[in-house]
Write a protein that holds these residues in place. Structure first.
Motif, PDB file in Angstrom:
ATOM      1  N   UNK A  64      26.813  35.050  26.451  1.00 51.76           N
ATOM      2  CA  UNK A  64      28.187  34.541  26.454  1.00 51.76           C
ATOM      3  C   UNK A  64      28.516  34.048  27.857  1.00 51.76           C
ATOM      4  N   UNK A  65      29.302  32.975  27.933  1.00 49.54           N
ATOM      5  CA  UNK A  65      29.701  32.453  29.233  1.00 49.54           C
ATOM      6  C   UNK A  65      28.753  31.388  29.741  1.00 49.54           C
ATOM      7  N   UNK A  66      28.582  31.323  31.050  1.00 46.44           N
ATOM      8  CA  UNK A  66      27.709  30.324  31.663  1.00 46.44           C
ATOM      9  C   UNK A  66      27.193  30.838  32.996  1.00 46.44           C
ATOM     10  N   UNK A  67      25.947  30.490  33.292  1.00 46.43           N
ATOM     11  CA  UNK A  67      25.298  30.864  34.545  1.00 46.43           C
ATOM     12  C   UNK A  67      25.211  29.625  35.438  1.00 46.43           C
ATOM     13  N   UNK A  68      25.523  29.784  36.711  1.00 44.30           N
ATOM     14  CA  UNK A  68      25.383  28.721  37.701  1.00 44.30           C
ATOM     15  C   UNK A  68      24.127  28.988  38.525  1.00 44.30           C
ATOM     16  N   UNK A  69      23.204  28.040  38.484  1.00 46.42           N
ATOM     17  CA  UNK A  69      21.958  28.186  39.225  1.00 46.42           C
ATOM     18  C   UNK A  69      22.080  27.471  40.566  1.00 46.42           C
ATOM     19  N   UNK A  70      21.652  28.145  41.626  1.00 44.85           N
ATOM     20  CA  UNK A  70      21.683  27.549  42.963  1.00 44.85           C
ATOM     21  C   UNK A  70      20.342  27.793  43.637  1.00 44.85           C
ATOM     22  N   UNK A  71      20.012  26.947  44.575  1.00 39.59           N
ATOM     23  CA  UNK A  71      18.764  27.095  45.311  1.00 39.59           C
ATOM     24  C   UNK A  71      18.998  26.939  46.794  1.00 39.59           C
ATOM     25  N   UNK A  72      18.164  27.590  47.577  1.00 37.09           N
ATOM     26  CA  UNK A  72      18.218  27.459  49.030  1.00 37.09           C
ATOM     27  C   UNK A  72      16.811  27.208  49.543  1.00 37.09           C
ATOM     28  N   UNK A  73      16.733  26.479  50.638  1.00 33.23           N
ATOM     29  CA  UNK A  73      15.449  26.211  51.279  1.00 33.23           C
ATOM     30  C   UNK A  73      15.509  26.713  52.711  1.00 33.23           C
ATOM     31  N   UNK A  74      14.585  27.572  53.064  1.00 32.16           N
ATOM     32  CA  UNK A  74      14.535  28.106  54.415  1.00 32.16           C
ATOM     33  C   UNK A  74      13.874  27.078  55.328  1.00 32.16           C
ATOM     34  N   UNK A  75      14.645  26.559  56.269  1.00 31.73           N
ATOM     35  CA  UNK A  75      14.158  25.511  57.156  1.00 31.73           C
ATOM     36  C   UNK A  75      13.525  26.130  58.390  1.00 31.73           C
ATOM     37  N   UNK A  88      21.406  24.708  61.852  1.00 29.60           N
ATOM     38  CA  UNK A  88      22.186  25.745  61.201  1.00 29.60           C
ATOM     39  C   UNK A  88      21.243  26.818  60.681  1.00 29.60           C
ATOM     40  N   UNK A  89      21.385  28.021  61.164  1.00 28.26           N
ATOM     41  CA  UNK A  89      20.462  29.093  60.783  1.00 28.26           C
ATOM     42  C   UNK A  89      20.732  29.614  59.378  1.00 28.26           C
ATOM     43  N   UNK A  90      21.908  29.305  58.845  1.00 27.54           N
ATOM     44  CA  UNK A  90      22.257  29.768  57.506  1.00 27.54           C
ATOM     45  C   UNK A  90      22.008  28.656  56.500  1.00 27.54           C
ATOM     46  N   UNK A  91      20.966  28.772  55.670  1.00 29.10           N
ATOM     47  CA  UNK A  91      20.682  27.699  54.707  1.00 29.10           C
ATOM     48  C   UNK A  91      21.809  27.573  53.689  1.00 29.10           C
ATOM     49  N   UNK A  92      22.130  26.334  53.322  1.00 27.89           N
ATOM     50  CA  UNK A  92      23.194  26.083  52.363  1.00 27.89           C
ATOM     51  C   UNK A  92      22.645  26.134  50.941  1.00 27.89           C
ATOM     52  N   UNK A  93      23.493  26.593  50.038  1.00 31.74           N
ATOM     53  CA  UNK A  93      23.098  26.652  48.640  1.00 31.74           C
ATOM     54  C   UNK A  93      23.305  25.283  47.994  1.00 31.74           C
ATOM     55  N   UNK A  94      22.338  24.880  47.197  1.00 38.78           N
ATOM     56  CA  UNK A  94      22.437  23.629  46.450  1.00 38.78           C
ATOM     57  C   UNK A  94      22.629  23.958  44.976  1.00 38.78           C
ATOM     58  N   UNK A  95      23.639  23.348  44.385  1.00 33.10           N
ATOM     59  CA  UNK A  95      23.910  23.569  42.967  1.00 33.10           C
ATOM     60  C   UNK A  95      22.828  22.890  42.139  1.00 33.10           C
ATOM     61  N   UNK A  96      22.191  23.643  41.235  1.00 33.67           N
ATOM     62  CA  UNK A  96      21.064  23.140  40.458  1.00 33.67           C
ATOM     63  C   UNK A  96      21.361  22.987  38.971  1.00 33.67           C
ATOM     64  N   UNK A  97      22.572  23.327  38.559  1.00 31.59           N
ATOM     65  CA  UNK A  97      22.906  23.166  37.150  1.00 31.59           C
ATOM     66  C   UNK A  97      23.379  24.453  36.516  1.00 31.59           C
ATOM     67  N   UNK A  98      23.675  24.357  35.222  1.00 31.10           N
ATOM     68  CA  UNK A  98      24.173  25.487  34.451  1.00 31.10           C
ATOM     69  C   UNK A  98      23.148  25.931  33.417  1.00 31.10           C
ATOM     70  N   UNK A  99      23.291  27.169  32.996  1.00 32.98           N
ATOM     71  CA  UNK A  99      22.605  27.670  31.810  1.00 32.98           C
ATOM     72  C   UNK A  99      23.706  28.190  30.894  1.00 32.98           C
ATOM     73  N   UNK A 100      23.874  27.545  29.743  1.00 31.51           N
ATOM     74  CA  UNK A 100      24.968  27.873  28.860  1.00 31.51           C
ATOM     75  C   UNK A 100      24.644  28.996  27.890  1.00 31.51           C
ATOM     76  N   UNK A 101      25.637  29.382  27.116  1.00 29.95           N
ATOM     77  CA  UNK A 101      25.485  30.455  26.139  1.00 29.95           C
ATOM     78  C   UNK A 101      24.381  30.112  25.148  1.00 29.95           C
ATOM     79  N   UNK A 120      29.299  31.908  36.207  1.00 28.88           N
ATOM     80  CA  UNK A 120      30.233  30.832  36.553  1.00 28.88           C
ATOM     81  C   UNK A 120      31.613  31.078  35.970  1.00 28.88           C
ATOM     82  N   UNK A 121      31.690  31.837  34.899  1.00 26.17           N
ATOM     83  CA  UNK A 121      32.979  32.178  34.298  1.00 26.17           C
ATOM     84  C   UNK A 121      33.038  33.690  34.098  1.00 26.17           C
ATOM     85  N   UNK A 122      34.251  34.184  33.954  1.00 25.85           N
ATOM     86  CA  UNK A 122      34.440  35.620  33.768  1.00 25.85           C
ATOM     87  C   UNK A 122      33.873  36.071  32.421  1.00 25.85           C
ATOM     88  N   UNK A 123      33.458  37.325  32.362  1.00 24.38           N
ATOM     89  CA  UNK A 123      32.920  37.926  31.135  1.00 24.38           C
ATOM     90  C   UNK A 123      31.651  37.222  30.657  1.00 24.38           C
TER      91      UNK A 123
END
Length: 252
Positions: A64-75, A88-101, A120-123
């Motif tokens: 139920x709901x939705x999952x947000x997938x993100x990726x980071x690359x250590x430079x 920037x020592x802190x790698x930024x997260x890149x949005x990679x898409x959703x995984x739905x119910x 990505x959403x509550x519950x």
């Protein structure tokens, strides 16, 4: 994509593969899987933006709901870069898409890249199992593999959209793919029988969109305004992003 667990998912007609038809799948099978997950403490409900403690080697299923997938690359930084503080020592997260119910996902470990998942959403409810657990349900194993193949095909389309030279083209292609897959009908206010367009059922920030298409939040905000002026996108409710119905009809 039609949900593996629920017949209540609202999806665009042209995006529902026949192999996922609920009519040919006995609900008892899915109920057994859910019961098994509860009996083995393999299910959990998450709050919005809560990180899913997923790890490689396990199969995860969104109930139920939705999952947000993100990726980071250590430079890797050179000594001169670290000294001059130009990196920037802190790698930024890149949005990679959703995984739905009803859809599966897994986390793959591949240095220097790391993948993470968030509710990505509550519950948002997620269950997990080892791959060999699928041996108990051969038919369900085929469904899962079909779902991963479908996701792979969608990612190829995603890469094609992100290969566009102009940022506005990448933006519109990205939104079109998302709404084709997860969009829900939005009815006209003047005529409830007429579909005004198709909307994402959950919010997406301009910063998240920017990370997905290789742009900035400010640029995305400016280009979203242009797309609205041209009538290529709509918004409704809590800034939910929509595509006009005629755009979807042309795409199909």
């Amino acid at each position: 994509m039609k949900s593996l667990f629920s017949a209540n998912s609202s999806l665009l007609p042209m995006q529902s593969p026949s192999s996922f038809s609920e009519a040919s799948r006995p609900f008892l099978t899915w109920q057994r899987i859910l019961d098994w997950a509860q009996e083995h403490y393999r299910c959990r409900t998450f709050s919005k933006d809560e990180r899913i403690p997923a790890r490689p080697g396990l199969l995860y299923l969104v109930q139920r709901g939705a999952i947000r997938m993100v990726g980071t690359a250590q430079v890797s930084a050179t000594a001169s870069q670290l000294t001059s503080r130009r990196i920037n020592r802190t790698p930024e997260e890149a949005f990679l898409g959703f995984v739905g119910a009803g859809q599966p996902f897994e986390i793959v470990a591949q240095s220097p890249f790391t993948l993470q998942s968030y509710a990505h959403v509550d519950q948002t409810a997620v269950l997990w199992m080892y791959w060999h657990d699928l041996d108990n349900w051969p038919h369900f194993r085929r469904e899962v593999m079909d779902a991963f193949r479908y996701q792979h095909q969608r990612k190829l389309l995603w890469l094609s959209a992100l290969g566009q030279r102009r940022t506005i083209d990448r933006l519109l292609g990205f939104l079109t793919l998302l709404i084709e897959e997860y969009g829900e009908p939005s009815m006209s206010e003047t005529d409830p029988d007429v579909i005004r367009g198709y909307c994402l059922p959950f919010p997406l920030t301009h910063a998240q969109i920017g990370s997905a298409i290789g742009s900035t939040r400010v640029t995305v905000t400016r280009l979203m305004g242009k797309l609205r002026q041209r009538g290529l996108i709509l918004t409704q409710g809590d800034n939910l992003i929509c595509l006009p119905a005629e755009s979807i009809n042309r795409a199909s």
